[in-house]
Design a protein around this motif. Structure first.
Motif, PDB file in Angstrom:
ATOM      1  N   PRO A 262       7.297 -29.948   3.016  1.00 53.60           N
ATOM      2  CA  PRO A 262       7.719 -28.998   4.061  1.00 53.60           C
ATOM      3  C   PRO A 262       6.513 -28.187   4.537  1.00 53.60           C
ATOM      4  O   PRO A 262       6.255 -27.082   4.061  1.00 53.60           O
ATOM      5  CB  PRO A 262       8.759 -28.134   3.350  1.00 53.60           C
ATOM      6  CG  PRO A 262       8.408 -28.220   1.905  1.00 53.60           C
ATOM      7  CD  PRO A 262       7.814 -29.590   1.692  1.00 53.60           C
ATOM      8  N   PHE A 263       5.767 -28.743   5.497  1.00 51.44           N
ATOM      9  CA  PHE A 263       4.475 -28.185   5.892  1.00 51.44           C
ATOM     10  C   PHE A 263       4.596 -26.808   6.542  1.00 51.44           C
ATOM     11  O   PHE A 263       3.623 -26.085   6.666  1.00 51.44           O
ATOM     12  CB  PHE A 263       3.751 -29.147   6.850  1.00 51.44           C
ATOM     13  CG  PHE A 263       4.531 -29.463   8.100  1.00 51.44           C
ATOM     14  CD1 PHE A 263       4.430 -28.650   9.212  1.00 51.44           C
ATOM     15  CD2 PHE A 263       5.346 -30.578   8.167  1.00 51.44           C
ATOM     16  CE1 PHE A 263       5.143 -28.932  10.365  1.00 51.44           C
ATOM     17  CE2 PHE A 263       6.063 -30.872   9.312  1.00 51.44           C
ATOM     18  CZ  PHE A 263       5.965 -30.044  10.417  1.00 51.44           C
ATOM     19  N   TRP A 264       5.802 -26.443   6.973  1.00 52.85           N
ATOM     20  CA  TRP A 264       5.995 -25.157   7.636  1.00 52.85           C
ATOM     21  C   TRP A 264       6.144 -24.006   6.643  1.00 52.85           C
ATOM     22  O   TRP A 264       6.161 -22.853   7.029  1.00 52.85           O
ATOM     23  CB  TRP A 264       7.223 -25.212   8.541  1.00 52.85           C
ATOM     24  CG  TRP A 264       8.470 -25.608   7.808  1.00 52.85           C
ATOM     25  CD1 TRP A 264       9.363 -24.784   7.173  1.00 52.85           C
ATOM     26  CD2 TRP A 264       8.956 -26.938   7.609  1.00 52.85           C
ATOM     27  NE1 TRP A 264      10.369 -25.501   6.589  1.00 52.85           N
ATOM     28  CE2 TRP A 264      10.144 -26.839   6.852  1.00 52.85           C
ATOM     29  CE3 TRP A 264       8.508 -28.209   7.997  1.00 52.85           C
ATOM     30  CZ2 TRP A 264      10.885 -27.962   6.475  1.00 52.85           C
ATOM     31  CZ3 TRP A 264       9.241 -29.320   7.623  1.00 52.85           C
ATOM     32  CH2 TRP A 264      10.413 -29.196   6.880  1.00 52.85           C
ATOM     33  N   LEU A 265       6.243 -24.330   5.348  1.00 53.01           N
ATOM     34  CA  LEU A 265       6.394 -23.298   4.330  1.00 53.01           C
ATOM     35  C   LEU A 265       5.035 -22.860   3.793  1.00 53.01           C
ATOM     36  O   LEU A 265       4.051 -23.605   3.863  1.00 53.01           O
ATOM     37  CB  LEU A 265       7.275 -23.800   3.187  1.00 53.01           C
ATOM     38  CG  LEU A 265       8.718 -24.165   3.538  1.00 53.01           C
ATOM     39  CD1 LEU A 265       9.456 -24.650   2.294  1.00 53.01           C
ATOM     40  CD2 LEU A 265       9.455 -22.982   4.168  1.00 53.01           C
ATOM     41  N   ALA A 266       4.983 -21.652   3.233  1.00 53.49           N
ATOM     42  CA  ALA A 266       3.740 -21.135   2.650  1.00 53.49           C
ATOM     43  C   ALA A 266       3.252 -22.050   1.537  1.00 53.49           C
ATOM     44  O   ALA A 266       4.048 -22.590   0.765  1.00 53.49           O
ATOM     45  CB  ALA A 266       3.969 -19.722   2.110  1.00 53.49           C
ATOM     46  N   HIS A 267       1.930 -22.233   1.478  1.00 46.25           N
ATOM     47  CA  HIS A 267       1.366 -23.129   0.463  1.00 46.25           C
ATOM     48  C   HIS A 267      -0.077 -22.715   0.178  1.00 46.25           C
ATOM     49  O   HIS A 267      -0.629 -21.836   0.833  1.00 46.25           O
ATOM     50  CB  HIS A 267       1.413 -24.585   0.945  1.00 46.25           C
ATOM     51  CG  HIS A 267       0.619 -24.830   2.199  1.00 46.25           C
ATOM     52  ND1 HIS A 267      -0.716 -25.161   2.177  1.00 46.25           N
ATOM     53  CD2 HIS A 267       0.975 -24.764   3.512  1.00 46.25           C
ATOM     54  CE1 HIS A 267      -1.149 -25.309   3.413  1.00 46.25           C
ATOM     55  NE2 HIS A 267      -0.154 -25.065   4.244  1.00 46.25           N
ATOM     56  N   ARG A 268      -0.666 -23.391  -0.808  1.00 49.29           N
ATOM     57  CA  ARG A 268      -2.052 -23.131  -1.185  1.00 49.29           C
ATOM     58  C   ARG A 268      -2.832 -24.438  -1.257  1.00 49.29           C
ATOM     59  O   ARG A 268      -3.563 -24.686  -2.211  1.00 49.29           O
ATOM     60  CB  ARG A 268      -2.121 -22.413  -2.548  1.00 49.29           C
ATOM     61  CG  ARG A 268      -1.820 -20.925  -2.490  1.00 49.29           C
ATOM     62  CD  ARG A 268      -2.092 -20.261  -3.842  1.00 49.29           C
ATOM     63  NE  ARG A 268      -3.419 -20.576  -4.346  1.00 49.29           N
ATOM     64  CZ  ARG A 268      -4.535 -19.982  -3.945  1.00 49.29           C
ATOM     65  NH1 ARG A 268      -4.476 -19.033  -3.023  1.00 49.29           N
ATOM     66  NH2 ARG A 268      -5.707 -20.321  -4.455  1.00 49.29           N
ATOM     67  N   SER A 269      -2.663 -25.281  -0.253  1.00 53.47           N
ATOM     68  CA  SER A 269      -3.319 -26.587  -0.307  1.00 53.47           C
ATOM     69  C   SER A 269      -4.434 -26.756   0.720  1.00 53.47           C
ATOM     70  O   SER A 269      -4.981 -27.852   0.860  1.00 53.47           O
ATOM     71  CB  SER A 269      -2.279 -27.707  -0.134  1.00 53.47           C
ATOM     72  OG  SER A 269      -1.544 -27.546   1.060  1.00 53.47           O
ATOM     73  N   HIS A 270      -4.783 -25.688   1.452  1.00 49.63           N
ATOM     74  CA  HIS A 270      -5.971 -25.769   2.299  1.00 49.63           C
ATOM     75  C   HIS A 270      -7.204 -25.951   1.403  1.00 49.63           C
ATOM     76  O   HIS A 270      -7.217 -25.533   0.247  1.00 49.63           O
ATOM     77  CB  HIS A 270      -6.129 -24.497   3.132  1.00 49.63           C
ATOM     78  CG  HIS A 270      -5.181 -24.427   4.289  1.00 49.63           C
ATOM     79  ND1 HIS A 270      -5.366 -25.147   5.435  1.00 49.63           N
ATOM     80  CD2 HIS A 270      -4.043 -23.712   4.468  1.00 49.63           C
ATOM     81  CE1 HIS A 270      -4.385 -24.894   6.286  1.00 49.63           C
ATOM     82  NE2 HIS A 270      -3.560 -24.023   5.720  1.00 49.63           N
ATOM     83  N   PHE A 271      -8.224 -26.564   1.946  1.00 49.72           N
ATOM     84  CA  PHE A 271      -9.419 -26.839   1.141  1.00 49.72           C
ATOM     85  C   PHE A 271     -10.035 -25.545   0.610  1.00 49.72           C
ATOM     86  O   PHE A 271     -10.495 -25.495  -0.535  1.00 49.72           O
ATOM     87  CB  PHE A 271     -10.442 -27.616   1.980  1.00 49.72           C
ATOM     88  CG  PHE A 271     -10.060 -29.043   2.213  1.00 49.72           C
ATOM     89  CD1 PHE A 271     -10.464 -30.044   1.337  1.00 49.72           C
ATOM     90  CD2 PHE A 271      -9.284 -29.397   3.307  1.00 49.72           C
ATOM     91  CE1 PHE A 271     -10.105 -31.371   1.548  1.00 49.72           C
ATOM     92  CE2 PHE A 271      -8.918 -30.716   3.540  1.00 49.72           C
ATOM     93  CZ  PHE A 271      -9.320 -31.706   2.656  1.00 49.72           C
ATOM     94  N   TYR A 272     -10.076 -24.507   1.435  1.00 55.05           N
ATOM     95  CA  TYR A 272     -10.681 -23.257   0.979  1.00 55.05           C
ATOM     96  C   TYR A 272      -9.861 -22.624  -0.141  1.00 55.05           C
ATOM     97  O   TYR A 272     -10.408 -21.943  -1.030  1.00 55.05           O
ATOM     98  CB  TYR A 272     -10.864 -22.280   2.146  1.00 55.05           C
ATOM     99  CG  TYR A 272      -9.594 -21.611   2.632  1.00 55.05           C
ATOM    100  CD1 TYR A 272      -9.190 -20.378   2.124  1.00 55.05           C
ATOM    101  CD2 TYR A 272      -8.802 -22.194   3.613  1.00 55.05           C
ATOM    102  CE1 TYR A 272      -8.030 -19.753   2.575  1.00 55.05           C
ATOM    103  CE2 TYR A 272      -7.657 -21.583   4.075  1.00 55.05           C
ATOM    104  CZ  TYR A 272      -7.273 -20.371   3.551  1.00 55.05           C
ATOM    105  OH  TYR A 272      -6.122 -19.753   3.984  1.00 55.05           O
TER     106      TYR A 272
END
Length: 338
Positions: A262-272
């Motif tokens: 669910p890409f619209w939800l908050a996450h911590r998977s950005h590269f930074y």
């Protein structure tokens, strides 16, 4: 008064104005706009958010007086400024009481669309394309750029590390004649405002965050400046300057879509974000991003100086390789080499 002096005064005025306004707003933000840690957060304790109000206010006010509130150039900025204020209000509401995804995107699309549709009809990036098709592409691209700036605002100083080098490069390009005066002065004010916000958002000692009320209009204002650079015929430079943000956000989105997350939800998977989980300190991450942006700014300047399609292709390739190497470095545990 010379253009370079006006740009310097805009930068300095926005820096001090934003710092003063941020300081004045902090008690109010601490009372009504606390950001509580969630799945996307890098902070551990509730921290005031909403300092973007100061950044955007300083940027718009200083730009207005720098361009001249009675000049034809300022009239051309009115749709952008109104859209920035409205999209900032949408962000402020979302900061306090989250808005559902579809209404939020619809409101953002209205703001971006207002800016795109009020562009002069004789201004095109690719004249061979039908005007409606290019405007539709700009609407989609503008909406994505506004949101990716918001997505990337997940570490202390991250937006400063992106915004200050990019706006500084736009000012230099403007002084060299590659960008018209209005976007150059807007870039000077925005860069100064972000610098004024910086001391309140130091890694490890952040007293306040931008919030969506800041990141969304900052994305709109910065995206408009880059669009103006592209409309001047410098498309490669306009792509190179924000290339790190474009790559990190777009690749992360594609990865999450392919994994059916669910890409619209908050996450911590950005590269930074993964970098901080892999042993990099926040200062190391934002420092590397800032250095990458300075290198990309140099490539953008070379692109404009050479004015060659072949050179643009090579420079975009060099920039992409550099950004790709940084993303791979962030994706691995610190100290691990290939």
């Amino acid at each position: 008064m010379g253009t370079s002096l006006v740009a310097l005064l805009a930068f300095m005025s926005a820096t001090f104005g934003c710092a003063l306004l941020t300081w004045a707003l902090m008690p109010l933000l601490a009372r009504y706009a606390l950001a509580r840690p969630n799945a996307r957060s890098s902070h551990k304790i509730p921290t005031p958010q909403g300092a973007g109000i100061a950044v955007v206010a300083a940027t718009l006010v200083v730009t207005t007086f720098s361009v001249g509130p009675t000049t034809p150039a300022f009239l051309g900025l009115i749709p952008l400024f109104v859209a920035a204020i409205v999209i900032g209000i949408v962000g402020a509401v979302d900061d306090i009481r989250p808005i559902p995804v579809l209404p939020r995107f619809a409101l953002q699309a209205l703001c971006v669309g207002a800016v795109v549709l009020t562009l002069p009809s004789d201004q095109q990036i690719i004249p061979a394309l039908p005007l409606w098709l290019e405007r539709a592409a700009l609407l989609i691209g503008g909406l994505w750029f506004v949101n990716l700036v918001n997505f990337m605002d997940g570490l202390d100083w991250m937006t400063v590390a992106e915004g200050v080098p990019v706006t500084a490069a736009l000012v230099v390009l403007g002084l060299l004649g590659a960008l018209t005066q209005s976007p150059m002065l807007l870039a000077a004010a925005l860069g100064g405002a972000l610098l004024g916000f910086g001391p309140f958002n130091r890694p490890g000692a952040a007293k306040v965050f931008l919030g969506d009320v800041g990141s969304l209009p900052i994305g709109l204002l910065l995206g408009w400046c880059l669009l103006q650079l592209a409309l001047q015929g410098h498309v490669a430079a306009a792509l190179l300057l924000p290339l790190y943000y474009l790559a990190d956000s777009t690749l992360t989105l594609l990865r999450r879509v392919l994994r059916r997350e669910p890409f619209w939800l908050a996450h911590r998977s950005h590269f930074y974000q993964r970098a901080t989980d892999n042993g990099f300190s926040v200062r190391e991450v934002v420092g590397l991003v800032c250095l990458a942006n300075l290198a990309l700014a140099a490539l953008a300047g070379i692109s404009i100086a050479l004015n060659s399609g072949a050179a643009d292709g090579i420079l975009i390739g060099v920039g992409s390789a550099m950004v790709g190497a940084l993303l791979m470095r962030f994706a691995r545990c610190k100290g691990v080499t290939l």
